[in-house]
Design a protein around this motif. Structure first.
Motif, PDB file in Angstrom:
ATOM      1  N   ALA A 113       0.829  -1.208   0.000  1.00 15.91           N
ATOM      2  CA  ALA A 113       0.000   0.000   0.000  1.00 15.91           C
ATOM      3  C   ALA A 113       0.861   1.254   0.000  1.00 15.91           C
ATOM      4  O   ALA A 113       0.581   2.219  -0.733  1.00 15.91           O
ATOM      5  CB  ALA A 113      -0.933  -0.014   1.206  1.00 15.91           C
ATOM      6  N   VAL A 114       1.909   1.258   0.809  1.00 17.07           N
ATOM      7  CA  VAL A 114       2.789   2.431   0.858  1.00 17.07           C
ATOM      8  C   VAL A 114       3.508   2.599  -0.476  1.00 17.07           C
ATOM      9  O   VAL A 114       3.658   3.725  -0.970  1.00 17.07           O
ATOM     10  CB  VAL A 114       3.797   2.294   2.020  1.00 17.07           C
ATOM     11  N   ARG A 115       3.935   1.500  -1.064  1.00 17.18           N
ATOM     12  CA  ARG A 115       4.624   1.587  -2.356  1.00 17.18           C
ATOM     13  C   ARG A 115       3.698   2.150  -3.436  1.00 17.18           C
ATOM     14  O   ARG A 115       4.117   2.964  -4.262  1.00 17.18           O
ATOM     15  CB  ARG A 115       5.157   0.222  -2.773  1.00 17.18           C
TER      16      ARG A 115
ATOM     17  N   PHE B  16       2.863   5.200   6.989  1.00 13.33           N
ATOM     18  CA  PHE B  16       3.964   6.037   6.518  1.00 13.33           C
ATOM     19  C   PHE B  16       4.980   6.295   7.634  1.00 13.33           C
ATOM     20  O   PHE B  16       6.196   6.292   7.400  1.00 13.33           O
ATOM     21  CB  PHE B  16       3.429   7.358   5.956  1.00 13.33           C
ATOM     22  N   LEU B  17       4.500   6.516   8.832  1.00  8.51           N
ATOM     23  CA  LEU B  17       5.422   6.721   9.947  1.00  8.51           C
ATOM     24  C   LEU B  17       6.259   5.480  10.185  1.00  8.51           C
ATOM     25  O   LEU B  17       7.453   5.560  10.512  1.00  8.51           O
ATOM     26  CB  LEU B  17       4.636   7.093  11.208  1.00  8.51           C
ATOM     27  N   THR B  18       5.668   4.317  10.006  1.00  7.31           N
ATOM     28  CA  THR B  18       6.387   3.055  10.216  1.00  7.31           C
ATOM     29  C   THR B  18       7.381   2.773   9.101  1.00  7.31           C
ATOM     30  O   THR B  18       8.531   2.398   9.360  1.00  7.31           O
ATOM     31  CB  THR B  18       5.394   1.887  10.322  1.00  7.31           C
ATOM     32  N   HIS B  19       6.955   2.950   7.858  1.00 13.53           N
ATOM     33  CA  HIS B  19       7.776   2.527   6.713  1.00 13.53           C
ATOM     34  C   HIS B  19       8.570   3.653   6.062  1.00 13.53           C
ATOM     35  O   HIS B  19       9.553   3.384   5.371  1.00 13.53           O
ATOM     36  CB  HIS B  19       6.886   1.861   5.658  1.00 13.53           C
TER      37      HIS B  19
ATOM     38  N   GLN C 153       7.942   9.340   8.227  1.00 13.27           N
ATOM     39  CA  GLN C 153       7.334  10.654   8.131  1.00 13.27           C
ATOM     40  C   GLN C 153       5.878  10.505   7.712  1.00 13.27           C
ATOM     41  O   GLN C 153       5.460   9.447   7.249  1.00 13.27           O
ATOM     42  CB  GLN C 153       8.078  11.526   7.120  1.00 13.27           C
ATOM     43  N   THR C 154       5.106  11.565   7.867  1.00 14.18           N
ATOM     44  CA  THR C 154       3.699  11.530   7.495  1.00 14.18           C
ATOM     45  C   THR C 154       3.560  11.617   5.973  1.00 14.18           C
ATOM     46  O   THR C 154       4.480  12.073   5.274  1.00 14.18           O
ATOM     47  CB  THR C 154       2.950  12.701   8.126  1.00 14.18           C
ATOM     48  N   PRO C 155       2.399  11.224   5.430  1.00 13.56           N
ATOM     49  CA  PRO C 155       2.187  11.374   3.982  1.00 13.56           C
ATOM     50  C   PRO C 155       2.331  12.826   3.524  1.00 13.56           C
ATOM     51  O   PRO C 155       2.903  13.095   2.466  1.00 13.56           O
ATOM     52  CB  PRO C 155       0.757  10.856   3.789  1.00 13.56           C
ATOM     53  N   GLY C 156       1.805  13.752   4.325  1.00 15.57           N
ATOM     54  CA  GLY C 156       1.885  15.159   3.946  1.00 15.57           C
ATOM     55  C   GLY C 156       3.320  15.644   3.827  1.00 15.57           C
ATOM     56  O   GLY C 156       3.667  16.351   2.874  1.00 15.57           O
ATOM     57  N   ARG C 157       4.162  15.272   4.785  1.00 13.26           N
ATOM     58  CA  ARG C 157       5.558  15.703   4.724  1.00 13.26           C
ATOM     59  C   ARG C 157       6.281  15.044   3.552  1.00 13.26           C
ATOM     60  O   ARG C 157       7.096  15.687   2.880  1.00 13.26           O
ATOM     61  CB  ARG C 157       6.265  15.353   6.035  1.00 13.26           C
ATOM     62  N   PHE C 158       5.968  13.771   3.289  1.00 12.36           N
ATOM     63  CA  PHE C 158       6.576  13.089   2.145  1.00 12.36           C
ATOM     64  C   PHE C 158       6.238  13.822   0.852  1.00 12.36           C
ATOM     65  O   PHE C 158       7.109  14.054   0.003  1.00 12.36           O
ATOM     66  CB  PHE C 158       6.094  11.644   2.076  1.00 12.36           C
ATOM     67  N   VAL C 159       4.972  14.202   0.685  1.00 13.56           N
ATOM     68  CA  VAL C 159       4.544  14.914  -0.516  1.00 13.56           C
ATOM     69  C   VAL C 159       5.301  16.224  -0.650  1.00 13.56           C
ATOM     70  O   VAL C 159       5.807  16.578  -1.732  1.00 13.56           O
ATOM     71  CB  VAL C 159       3.022  15.164  -0.487  1.00 13.56           C
ATOM     72  N   ARG C 160       5.427  16.977   0.428  1.00  9.47           N
ATOM     73  CA  ARG C 160       6.137  18.254   0.375  1.00  9.47           C
ATOM     74  C   ARG C 160       7.590  18.061  -0.031  1.00  9.47           C
ATOM     75  O   ARG C 160       8.115  18.823  -0.858  1.00  9.47           O
ATOM     76  CB  ARG C 160       6.066  18.962   1.740  1.00  9.47           C
TER      77      ARG C 160
END
Length: 299
Positions: free
Chosen positions: A190-192, A226-229, A232-239
């Motif tokens: 799912a994260v991928r 996202f925090l586990t894998h 960071q949060t999804p929002g921070r990853f996107v930024r």
């Protein structure tokens, strides 16, 4: 190289120093012969550089080594570390209250062990007063070029860079990792899927709610994943991905900054400027000018 190209009146003299002047065994078998014994080295010194390596933890825990680094730092014009050499500087108290970096894979452990150090795993090197810390490996070249520029001017640094066929020259605040060098997506399906979707749709709806729908989970569960894998949060990853993509377009194209912002899903040039400055320490226009200048002076 600087000595030969610059015809320096006072050339650099490099000394390899080790405890007892013993040879240094490196993995996977290279032997480095020392030119001076740490215990007998006297100053004044111009630049003291502590290299990292597989023995960094033992070196930082060795009171004799740490004491000599403290002694030599006092008689050096400037002090630096490469990679996990920062552990030794921190153990010597030289990084207390200072901003410093080390290799990104050691940053969390380094910060936990030395809470008095302001650890930033982002830049390839950081200079705080007379102390410099480099992330590791190739970033040592960037820091060395910065030293040459400080000592003898930008033109000699550029000549050295051309002769070494190395990048001319990455600013210290450039990120250690970018969207092109970061670790591959995690194994969690799912994260991928979400990571792949974000990279392919930067200008689209990549809100946490929309990404959760793609993953087939709730927004709260996606954040936990996202925090586990990803750490960071999804929002921070996107930024981070958006700003990294913007940096690539700024350097590799002549697109107006407004177009860069649009392509990367950033609302406006002001949003781009704020996010970019927060991440790289300089505004997009200055980043472009600096890299354009570097490209135009390559050999």
């Amino acid at each position: 190289m600087a000595n030969g190209l610059g015809r320096l009146r006072t050339p650099y003299q490099v000394m390899m120093v080790s405890p007892g002047q013993h040879a240094i065994s490196c993995r996977p078998g290279m032997l480095l012969h020392s030119t001076h014994a740490l215990e007998r080295l006297t100053g004044p010194l111009d630049t003291l550089i502590v290299s990292g390596g597989f023995g960094h933890a033992e070196a930082a825990a060795n009171p004799v080594i740490v004491a000599h680094v403290q002694r030599l730092a006092r008689i050096s014009r400037r002090v630096a570390s490469v990679c996990t050499g920062a552990y030794v500087l921190a153990a010597a108290g030289l990084l207390d209250g200072k901003r410093a970096t080390t290799h990104w894979s050691f940053a969390d452990t380094f910060a936990a062990r030395y809470p008095g150090v302001d650890v930033d795993p982002g830049p390839i090197f950081i200079r705080d007063g007379k102390i410099s810390t480099a992330a590791g490996i190739t970033s040592a070249l960037d820091l060395t070029l910065a030293f040459i520029e400080e000592d003898h001017g930008v033109e000699l640094a550029r000549q050295v860079s051309r002769m070494l066929v190395t990048y001319l020259q990455r600013p210290g605040n450039q990120a250690q990792m970018s969207m092109f060098t970061a670790a591959p997506p995690p194994g969690h399906d799912a994260v991928r899927r979400v990571v792949d979707h974000v990279n392919a749709n930067l200008a689209g709806d990549v809100s946490t709610v929309a990404l959760a729908a793609i993953a087939g989970v709730t927004p709260r569960h996606l954040t936990r994943l996202f925090l586990t894998h990803m750490g960071q949060t999804p929002g921070r990853f996107v930024r981070e991905v958006r700003v990294a993509a913007a940096a690539h377009l700024i350097v590799s194209t002549s697109l107006p900054l407004a177009e860069v912002a649009t392509r990367c899903g950033l609302a406006s040039t002001e949003t781009l400027r704020v996010a970019f400055t927060r991440r790289y320490g300089i505004p997009p226009s200055q980043y472009r000018a600096r890299h354009r200048g570097a490209h135009s002076n390559r050999g």
